[in-house]
Design a protein around this motif. Structure first.
Motif, PDB file in Angstrom:
ATOM      1  N   UNK A 197      19.533 -46.096 -62.579  1.00 18.12           N
ATOM      2  CA  UNK A 197      18.087 -45.923 -62.484  1.00 18.12           C
ATOM      3  C   UNK A 197      17.743 -44.518 -62.950  1.00 18.12           C
ATOM      4  N   UNK A 198      16.467 -44.311 -63.274  1.00 15.32           N
ATOM      5  CA  UNK A 198      16.026 -43.003 -63.762  1.00 15.32           C
ATOM      6  C   UNK A 198      16.370 -41.916 -62.758  1.00 15.32           C
ATOM      7  N   UNK A 199      16.928 -40.817 -63.254  1.00  7.28           N
ATOM      8  CA  UNK A 199      17.243 -39.689 -62.397  1.00  7.28           C
ATOM      9  C   UNK A 199      18.503 -39.837 -61.583  1.00  7.28           C
ATOM     10  N   UNK A 200      19.295 -40.874 -61.807  1.00  8.53           N
ATOM     11  CA  UNK A 200      20.523 -41.075 -61.044  1.00  8.53           C
ATOM     12  C   UNK A 200      21.533 -39.955 -61.268  1.00  8.53           C
ATOM     13  N   UNK A 201      22.390 -39.755 -60.264  1.00 12.32           N
ATOM     14  CA  UNK A 201      23.568 -38.920 -60.440  1.00 12.32           C
ATOM     15  C   UNK A 201      24.666 -39.808 -60.992  1.00 12.32           C
ATOM     16  N   UNK A 202      25.162 -39.462 -62.169  1.00 17.78           N
ATOM     17  CA  UNK A 202      26.189 -40.273 -62.821  1.00 17.78           C
ATOM     18  C   UNK A 202      27.514 -39.529 -62.806  1.00 17.78           C
ATOM     19  N   UNK A 203      28.529 -40.215 -62.324  1.00 18.92           N
ATOM     20  CA  UNK A 203      29.884 -39.682 -62.315  1.00 18.92           C
ATOM     21  C   UNK A 203      30.626 -40.253 -63.526  1.00 18.92           C
ATOM     22  N   UNK A 204      31.398 -39.402 -64.187  1.00 19.43           N
ATOM     23  CA  UNK A 204      32.150 -39.830 -65.361  1.00 19.43           C
ATOM     24  C   UNK A 204      33.620 -39.464 -65.188  1.00 19.43           C
TER      25      UNK A 204
END
Length: 236
Positions: A197-204
């Motif tokens: 979703x918009x503004x999510x914290x994404x882990x890579x």
């Protein structure tokens, strides 16, 4: 002198405008205010300015679309399980550029991670990447990296969810000159897990795919370019 433009049989053209052939009337100030006509498509091209593109009579903002951000190795950290090396600073020569790198050894898939709070105007779609790396040595074997992603929204549990499937770039052969910088081709698409979703914290999570590359030395990751697409031009 008064100029009068007479419009005969005026009707509602909504939904039926032919931008390539329909014309609008204008008063040309550079021609003694003569009344002229131009196609809608040509008019749009004339008024398009810096950062605005006219295509077939449609104006679009050039900022909307594919964007890129730089993620240096210094912003990454080795995974606790099967992690790559700790961050290493490499001096190539006195008063020359120094590197912050993560070493990914040959023979096993080592991992590093990083996280990004994505902008609210991200379209929550797939991402791609390019890797920037080097090798201290002269082996010309190939290096291949893969990227996985996972999105988390406020109030989501951080644990308990697996990363997405891997997106890889084509294995790239090292030049054979020690410490040459190598830049991969852009990877395939990474579909981020976790219903972004918009503004999510994404882990890579990034790994060297040693099963399909052939470099005998450690691949020293300098950083990656992460490509994503925006649907707007400002934060919500």
């Amino acid at each position: 002198i008064a100029t009068t433009i007479v419009l005969n049989n005026v009707g509602d053209a909504s939904g039926g405008i032919d931008v390539a052939n329909d014309k609008i009337a204008i008063v040309d100030a550079s021609a003694s205010n003569a009344t002229k006509k131009d196609t809608i498509s040509a008019f749009m091209t004339d008024i398009a300015g810096s950062g605005i593109t006219a295509t077939s009579g449609v104006l679009s903002n050039d900022v909307v679309g594919k964007q890129v951000m730089w993620i240096p190795a210094a912003a990454m950290y080795p995974s606790t399980t099967n992690g790559c090396s700790e961050l290493t600073q490499v001096e190539l020569g006195s008063n020359q550029p120094e590197l912050k790198v993560l070493d990914f050894a040959d023979g096993a898939d080592d991992y590093a991670q990083f996280s990004i709070a994505m902008p609210s105007y991200w379209n929550e779609g797939t991402v791609t990447f390019k890797s920037f790396w080097t090798v201290t040595g002269t082996n010309t074997g190939t290096v291949q990296f893969a990227l996985e992603g996972l999105a988390k929204t406020s109030d989501d549990p951080i644990g308990g969810t697996a990363f997405s499937g891997e997106a890889v770039h084509t294995a790239l052969a090292h030049s054979g000159t020690s410490n040459d910088i190598m830049v991969s081709a852009e990877s395939g698409a990474c579909t981020i897990a976790g219903s972004p979703a918009a503004g999510d914290l994404c882990f890579f999570r990034i790994t060297r795919v040693t099963g399909t590359d052939s470099q005998s030395g450690a691949a020293r990751l300098i950083g990656i370019q992460l490509f994503y697409t925006v649907a707007d031009v400002h934060e919500a």
